[in-house]
Design a protein around this motif. Structure first.
Motif, PDB file in Angstrom:
ATOM      1  N   CYS A 177       0.832  -1.217   0.000  1.00 44.38           N
ATOM      2  CA  CYS A 177       0.000   0.000   0.000  1.00 44.38           C
ATOM      3  C   CYS A 177       0.860   1.258   0.000  1.00 44.38           C
ATOM      4  CB  CYS A 177      -0.961  -0.012   1.188  1.00 44.38           C
ATOM      5  SG  CYS A 177      -2.299  -1.221   0.992  1.00 44.38           S
ATOM      6  N   TYR A 178       1.986   1.222   0.683  1.00 43.15           N
ATOM      7  CA  TYR A 178       2.925   2.346   0.612  1.00 43.15           C
ATOM      8  C   TYR A 178       3.480   2.477  -0.809  1.00 43.15           C
ATOM      9  CZ  TYR A 178       7.272   4.975   1.133  1.00 43.15           C
ATOM     10  OH  TYR A 178       8.296   5.874   0.967  1.00 43.15           O
ATOM     11  N   GLU A 209       0.992   3.919  -3.418  1.00 43.05           N
ATOM     12  CA  GLU A 209       0.844   5.371  -3.295  1.00 43.05           C
ATOM     13  C   GLU A 209       1.946   6.093  -4.066  1.00 43.05           C
ATOM     14  OE1 GLU A 209       0.889   6.048   0.924  1.00 43.05           O
ATOM     15  OE2 GLU A 209      -1.303   6.142   1.027  1.00 43.05           O
ATOM     16  N   ARG A 210       3.188   5.647  -3.882  1.00 38.19           N
ATOM     17  CA  ARG A 210       4.317   6.269  -4.578  1.00 38.19           C
ATOM     18  C   ARG A 210       4.260   5.988  -6.074  1.00 38.19           C
ATOM     19  NH1 ARG A 210       8.725   8.134  -2.361  1.00 38.19           N
ATOM     20  NH2 ARG A 210      10.065   7.175  -3.949  1.00 38.19           N
ATOM     21  N   ARG A 235      -5.000   7.930 -11.374  1.00 40.07           N
ATOM     22  CA  ARG A 235      -4.086   8.639 -10.479  1.00 40.07           C
ATOM     23  C   ARG A 235      -4.767   9.035  -9.163  1.00 40.07           C
ATOM     24  NH1 ARG A 235       1.243   8.437 -12.597  1.00 40.07           N
ATOM     25  NH2 ARG A 235       0.982   7.976 -14.806  1.00 40.07           N
ATOM     26  N   ASP A 236      -5.686   8.185  -8.731  1.00 35.07           N
ATOM     27  CA  ASP A 236      -6.353   8.379  -7.445  1.00 35.07           C
ATOM     28  C   ASP A 236      -5.527   7.649  -6.384  1.00 35.07           C
ATOM     29  OD1 ASP A 236      -7.959   8.377  -5.190  1.00 35.07           O
ATOM     30  OD2 ASP A 236      -9.818   8.036  -6.296  1.00 35.07           O
ATOM     31  N   VAL A 237      -4.573   8.350  -5.794  1.00 34.84           N
ATOM     32  CA  VAL A 237      -3.622   7.738  -4.878  1.00 34.84           C
ATOM     33  C   VAL A 237      -4.331   7.091  -3.685  1.00 34.84           C
ATOM     34  CG1 VAL A 237      -1.689   8.176  -3.318  1.00 34.84           C
ATOM     35  CG2 VAL A 237      -1.758   9.280  -5.558  1.00 34.84           C
ATOM     36  N   GLU A 238      -5.180   7.837  -3.013  1.00 35.23           N
ATOM     37  CA  GLU A 238      -5.856   7.320  -1.828  1.00 35.23           C
ATOM     38  C   GLU A 238      -6.849   6.218  -2.187  1.00 35.23           C
ATOM     39  OE1 GLU A 238      -7.016   6.828   2.185  1.00 35.23           O
ATOM     40  OE2 GLU A 238      -5.222   7.610   1.175  1.00 35.23           O
ATOM     41  N   GLY A 239      -7.593   6.421  -3.266  1.00 36.85           N
ATOM     42  CA  GLY A 239      -8.555   5.409  -3.675  1.00 36.85           C
ATOM     43  C   GLY A 239      -7.892   4.095  -4.026  1.00 36.85           C
ATOM     44  N   ARG A 286      -5.005   3.003  -2.941  1.00 33.09           N
ATOM     45  CA  ARG A 286      -4.458   2.394  -1.721  1.00 33.09           C
ATOM     46  C   ARG A 286      -5.550   1.680  -0.932  1.00 33.09           C
ATOM     47  NH1 ARG A 286      -4.526   2.699   3.345  1.00 33.09           N
ATOM     48  NH2 ARG A 286      -5.957   4.478   3.328  1.00 33.09           N
ATOM     49  N   VAL A 287      -6.688   2.340  -0.759  1.00 32.05           N
ATOM     50  CA  VAL A 287      -7.794   1.741   0.000  1.00 32.05           C
ATOM     51  C   VAL A 287      -8.320   0.491  -0.692  1.00 32.05           C
ATOM     52  CG1 VAL A 287     -10.174   2.095   0.761  1.00 32.05           C
ATOM     53  CG2 VAL A 287      -8.479   3.902   1.106  1.00 32.05           C
ATOM     54  N   GLU A 302      -5.850  -2.390  -0.244  1.00 32.90           N
ATOM     55  CA  GLU A 302      -5.905  -2.960   1.107  1.00 32.90           C
ATOM     56  C   GLU A 302      -7.147  -3.836   1.273  1.00 32.90           C
ATOM     57  OE1 GLU A 302      -5.841  -1.658   5.835  1.00 32.90           O
ATOM     58  OE2 GLU A 302      -5.402  -0.180   4.272  1.00 32.90           O
TER      59      GLU A 302
END
Length: 221
Positions: free
Chosen positions: A90-91, A94-95, A193-197, A199-200, A203
């Motif tokens: 997940c880290y 994001e990157r 490019r939805d970083v938070e989406g 990642r969630v 997970e």
């Protein structure tokens, strides 16, 4: 000459690791050197080096003066591996989503296309090539995070992913349409490019896979 020896050693390492991951060498089994020598056509020194390397990665155990054993499995170990995978992957996504270029996008599209075709084949009832399907799954997850710009992270993640895969192969079940939808969701969010989406969604995908595997590991439906 040294290059040839290295190539042989690497091949034996890959073969034994593959057989552990796919269950041909069962959890807890003793790895007798003479039997492995015939099975993998390798010298005793190559086998000792290979098993020591696999022990350092956690696929083999080497109790003092007792030889080598395939690392046993447990629900606790699987949960720890899944949590570590979440931490790393997940880290990294994001990157990767933030830093990936056009080549990264192209590789991701290609990887998802191969995975999607393989999953559609399994949904149709054809489970004849699980190994290829799992390879495409790995290639997709690697494509998601490859642009994280950390070679060390990718190296550690590859080992953790293989440990997680061993549990999936042990229960030999497939989550079907749910997994297909999850992969597509992560893919689309990453491309957007939805970083938070992304990642969630990633997970959630890993956690759903963990819960599925834990149920079957315990003998549930």
């Amino acid at each position: 000459m040294s290059k040839q020896i290295l190539t042989v050693g690497t091949s034996v390492y890959q073969q034994i690791k593959r057989d552990i991951i796919f269950g041909d060498l069962e959890p807890g089994a003793k790895l007798k050197l003479n039997g492995l020598k015939s099975r993998y056509a390798a010298s005793l020194s190559t086998l000792r080096e290979t098993l020591s390397r696999l022990a350092s990665e956690g696929f083999v155990e080497a109790p003092e003066q007792r030889g080598f054993f395939v690392t046993p499995v447990s629900a606790e170990d699987l949960t720890e591996i899944a949590n570590l995978r979440i931490l790393l992957e997940c880290y990294a996504i994001e990157r990767s989503v933030a830093l990936g270029d056009v080549d990264w996008e192209g590789d991701l599209v290609a990887a998802h296309h191969k995975l999607d075709l393989s999953e559609r084949q399994m949904l149709s009832g054809d489970h004849s090539d699980k190994e290829t399907g799992k390879r495409y799954d790995w290639e997709f997850h690697l494509a998601l995070i490859r642009a994280c710009r950390s070679r060390n992270l990718l190296d550690v993640h590859a080992i953790v992913f293989d440990k997680y895969l061993r549990y999936q192969m042990l229960v030999l079940t497939y989550r079907g349409e749910e997994a297909v939808r999850e992969h597509r969701k992560v893919f689309e969010l990453a491309l957007a490019r939805d970083v938070e989406g992304a990642r969630v969604a990633l997970e959630e995908h890993i956690m759903n896979g963990l819960n599925h595997t834990l149920r079957h590991l315990a003998g549930g439906g």
